[in-house]
Design a protein around this motif. Structure first.
Motif, PDB file in Angstrom:
ATOM      1  N   GLY A  77       2.321   5.760   9.932  1.00 36.18           N
ATOM      2  CA  GLY A  77       2.858   5.789  10.810  1.00 36.18           C
ATOM      3  C   GLY A  77       4.176   6.641  10.814  1.00 36.18           C
ATOM      4  N   THR A  78       5.559   6.120  11.445  1.00 38.46           N
ATOM      5  CA  THR A  78       6.571   6.972  11.211  1.00 38.46           C
ATOM      6  C   THR A  78       6.940   7.306   9.959  1.00 38.46           C
ATOM      7  OG1 THR A  78       7.482   6.155  13.437  1.00 38.46           O
ATOM      8  CG2 THR A  78       9.236   6.642  11.410  1.00 38.46           C
ATOM      9  N   VAL A 115       0.805  15.151   0.931  1.00 37.54           N
ATOM     10  CA  VAL A 115       1.135  14.003   1.671  1.00 37.54           C
ATOM     11  C   VAL A 115      -0.241  13.191   2.174  1.00 37.54           C
ATOM     12  CG1 VAL A 115       2.536  13.067   3.612  1.00 37.54           C
ATOM     13  CG2 VAL A 115       3.527  14.853   2.274  1.00 37.54           C
ATOM     14  N   GLU A 116      -0.316  12.013   2.051  1.00 33.15           N
ATOM     15  CA  GLU A 116      -1.606  11.599   2.513  1.00 33.15           C
ATOM     16  C   GLU A 116      -1.405  10.116   3.148  1.00 33.15           C
ATOM     17  OE1 GLU A 116      -5.918  10.829   0.715  1.00 33.15           O
ATOM     18  OE2 GLU A 116      -4.555  11.757  -0.456  1.00 33.15           O
ATOM     19  N   PRO A 117      -2.180  10.000   4.289  1.00 32.00           N
ATOM     20  CA  PRO A 117      -1.939   8.486   4.772  1.00 32.00           C
ATOM     21  C   PRO A 117      -2.697   7.423   3.630  1.00 32.00           C
ATOM     22  CG  PRO A 117      -3.212   9.758   6.296  1.00 32.00           C
ATOM     23  CD  PRO A 117      -2.887  10.692   5.037  1.00 32.00           C
ATOM     24  N   ALA A 118      -1.514   6.373   3.664  1.00 27.55           N
ATOM     25  CA  ALA A 118      -1.784   5.441   2.647  1.00 27.55           C
ATOM     26  C   ALA A 118      -3.295   4.966   2.760  1.00 27.55           C
ATOM     27  CB  ALA A 118      -0.802   4.350   2.419  1.00 27.55           C
ATOM     28  N   SER A 119      -3.661   4.762   3.992  1.00 32.55           N
ATOM     29  CA  SER A 119      -4.693   3.949   4.221  1.00 32.55           C
ATOM     30  C   SER A 119      -6.121   4.890   3.734  1.00 32.55           C
ATOM     31  CB  SER A 119      -5.102   3.858   5.706  1.00 32.55           C
ATOM     32  OG  SER A 119      -4.930   5.054   6.406  1.00 32.55           O
ATOM     33  N   THR A 155       0.195   1.032   2.140  1.00 33.42           N
ATOM     34  CA  THR A 155       1.184   1.541   1.279  1.00 33.42           C
ATOM     35  C   THR A 155       1.440   0.994  -0.079  1.00 33.42           C
ATOM     36  OG1 THR A 155       2.048   2.384   3.177  1.00 33.42           O
ATOM     37  CG2 THR A 155       3.074   2.822   1.163  1.00 33.42           C
ATOM     38  N   LEU A 156       1.356  -0.292   0.013  1.00 37.01           N
ATOM     39  CA  LEU A 156       1.439  -1.318  -1.246  1.00 37.01           C
ATOM     40  C   LEU A 156       0.127  -1.082  -2.147  1.00 37.01           C
ATOM     41  CD1 LEU A 156       3.019  -3.349  -2.823  1.00 37.01           C
ATOM     42  CD2 LEU A 156       1.881  -5.069  -1.325  1.00 37.01           C
ATOM     43  N   ALA A 157      -0.905  -1.092  -1.436  1.00 38.37           N
ATOM     44  CA  ALA A 157      -2.164  -0.891  -2.127  1.00 38.37           C
ATOM     45  C   ALA A 157      -2.315   0.520  -2.755  1.00 38.37           C
ATOM     46  CB  ALA A 157      -3.469  -1.076  -1.323  1.00 38.37           C
ATOM     47  N   ALA A 158      -1.783   1.593  -2.261  1.00 40.00           N
ATOM     48  CA  ALA A 158      -1.811   2.858  -2.602  1.00 40.00           C
ATOM     49  C   ALA A 158      -0.916   2.857  -3.939  1.00 40.00           C
ATOM     50  CB  ALA A 158      -1.225   3.861  -1.438  1.00 40.00           C
ATOM     51  N   ILE A 159       0.176   2.599  -3.964  1.00 42.82           N
ATOM     52  CA  ILE A 159       1.124   2.422  -5.228  1.00 42.82           C
ATOM     53  C   ILE A 159       0.439   1.722  -6.151  1.00 42.82           C
ATOM     54  CG2 ILE A 159       2.992   3.064  -3.584  1.00 42.82           C
ATOM     55  CD1 ILE A 159       4.264   0.283  -4.581  1.00 42.82           C
ATOM     56  N   ARG A 160      -0.377   0.617  -6.128  1.00 43.53           N
ATOM     57  CA  ARG A 160      -0.961  -0.289  -6.881  1.00 43.53           C
ATOM     58  C   ARG A 160      -1.986   0.777  -7.713  1.00 43.53           C
ATOM     59  NH1 ARG A 160      -1.144  -5.710  -3.665  1.00 43.53           N
ATOM     60  NH2 ARG A 160       0.746  -6.517  -4.405  1.00 43.53           N
ATOM     61  N   GLU A 161      -2.668   1.497  -6.754  1.00 40.21           N
ATOM     62  CA  GLU A 161      -3.898   2.605  -7.285  1.00 40.21           C
ATOM     63  C   GLU A 161      -3.014   3.505  -8.155  1.00 40.21           C
ATOM     64  OE1 GLU A 161      -7.593   4.460  -7.876  1.00 40.21           O
ATOM     65  OE2 GLU A 161      -6.903   2.354  -7.309  1.00 40.21           O
TER      66      GLU A 161
END
Length: 330
Positions: A23-24, A46-50, A77-83
């Motif tokens: 989003g924003t 830059v990539e959408p976390a989804s 975004t939380l899932a992305a940083i975990r990955e």
């Protein structure tokens, strides 16, 4: 940044940066790409976390992954940083909430310290996010000796002067309200920008969509001829970010192309600039600041316009339909 968590030695080892957000916050990340690449000369994606979370990103221990989220609880975004951590990358989160999940699961954190934001649509936290990204860009550039002391002093002084520029935009609220009253009856809007203000065009369109329920699209101005210009007619206003910039001449050409299709134009222009003086359009004057820092006063003007359009339409500005402040589920 008191809780940043990464030493200068670790920052020197950063080969590339990946930013993940939604989003924003995603548009803030796009701005961060311009900022960091210009100041520190580090490649940034830059990539959408989804999307990031469901593919196999090419990252390793020399990649810095920056997660951006106002709440620090955004599910994707939380899932992305975990990955990212699973892939051994270093992770820094930029968030407004102390002790949030993202803050706790990152190697370091940059807190916005923006205070609570009551409205669902992010406004002050968007500005706080990009301010923090300017500061991060300066830190990375300083560590890599990419900024000479004179340029560093100039940039710091310009950043300190930005609150005055923002206040001048706020002082022109009545003019923005009058424009909102004029255009609130339209159903479609286009926002165009170039360079570092391209993400601001995207964010301006998003704000209008979120709180006024009107269709709005943001584009890089140079893409107009590659499809979007087919939409334009007298019922499709175009917001053009035409403040002082290296590509201002190109933007003027884009504006002339829009006017030739009978579309109304609202232009953000730098105060005192007469480049568009002979062109028939509506103007919003923005205090003159450097192109590099212009996104902050520019976005405040677009936020105010969206606010006044929503108010004219009787929409709930603080609690728009179908939206939540923090998206904690997919």
């Amino acid at each position: 940044f008191e809780e940043f968590g990464l030493t200068d030695r670790q920052l020197l080892k950063v080969r590339d940066i990946k930013m993940v957000a939604a989003g924003t916050s995603y548009y803030a990340a796009l701005l961060g790409k311009y900022i960091i690449e210009e100041l520190a000369r580090i490649p940034v994606e830059v990539e959408p976390a989804s999307e990031f979370r469901y593919r196999q990103p090419i990252i390793d221990q020399d990649t810095l992954v920056i997660g951006i989220s106002q709440s620090g609880e955004t599910a994707d975004t939380l899932a992305a940083i975990r990955e990212a951590r699973r892939c051994k990358a270093r992770v820094v989160s930029v968030t407004n909430v102390v002790g949030s999940s993202m803050a706790l699961e990152s190697d370091g954190v940059i807190y916005l310290h923006a205070g609570p934001e009551i409205g669902v649509a992010s406004t002050k936290t968007f500005i706080a996010h990009i301010t923090c990204l300017y500061l991060l860009g300066i830190r990375l550039a300083a560590v890599r000796h990419r900024l000479d002391p004179e340029r560093l002093r100039e940039l710091t002084a310009e950043l300190k002067a930005l609150p005055s520029a923002v206040q001048l935009v706020l002082d022109r609220a009545e003019a923005l309200q009058a424009l909102a009253r004029k255009y609130a009856g339209h159903r479609n809007f286009m926002y165009i920008g170039r360079g570092i203000n391209y993400p601001i065009a995207l964010e301006g369109a998003l704000k209008l969509k979120e709180i006024s329920y009107l269709h709005a699209e943001g584009y890089a101005a140079g893409e107009l001829k590659h499809g979007p210009i087919a939409l334009l007619d007298r019922n499709f206003p175009v917001f053009a970010i035409a403040t002082q910039a290296a590509t201002l001449e190109k933007m003027v050409s884009n504006i002339q192309e829009v006017i030739a299709r009978d579309a109304p134009v609202v232009a953000l222009i730098s105060e005192g600039d007469d480049t568009l003086a002979e062109v028939e359009l509506d103007r919003i004057e923005i205090p003159p600041v450097s192109e590099f820092l212009s996104p902050i006063p520019n976005v405040v003007a677009l936020q105010l316009f969206a606010y006044f359009v929503a108010s004219e339409r009787g929409c709930n500005v603080d609690q728009p339909r179908n939206l939540a402040k923090s998206v904690t589920v997919e």
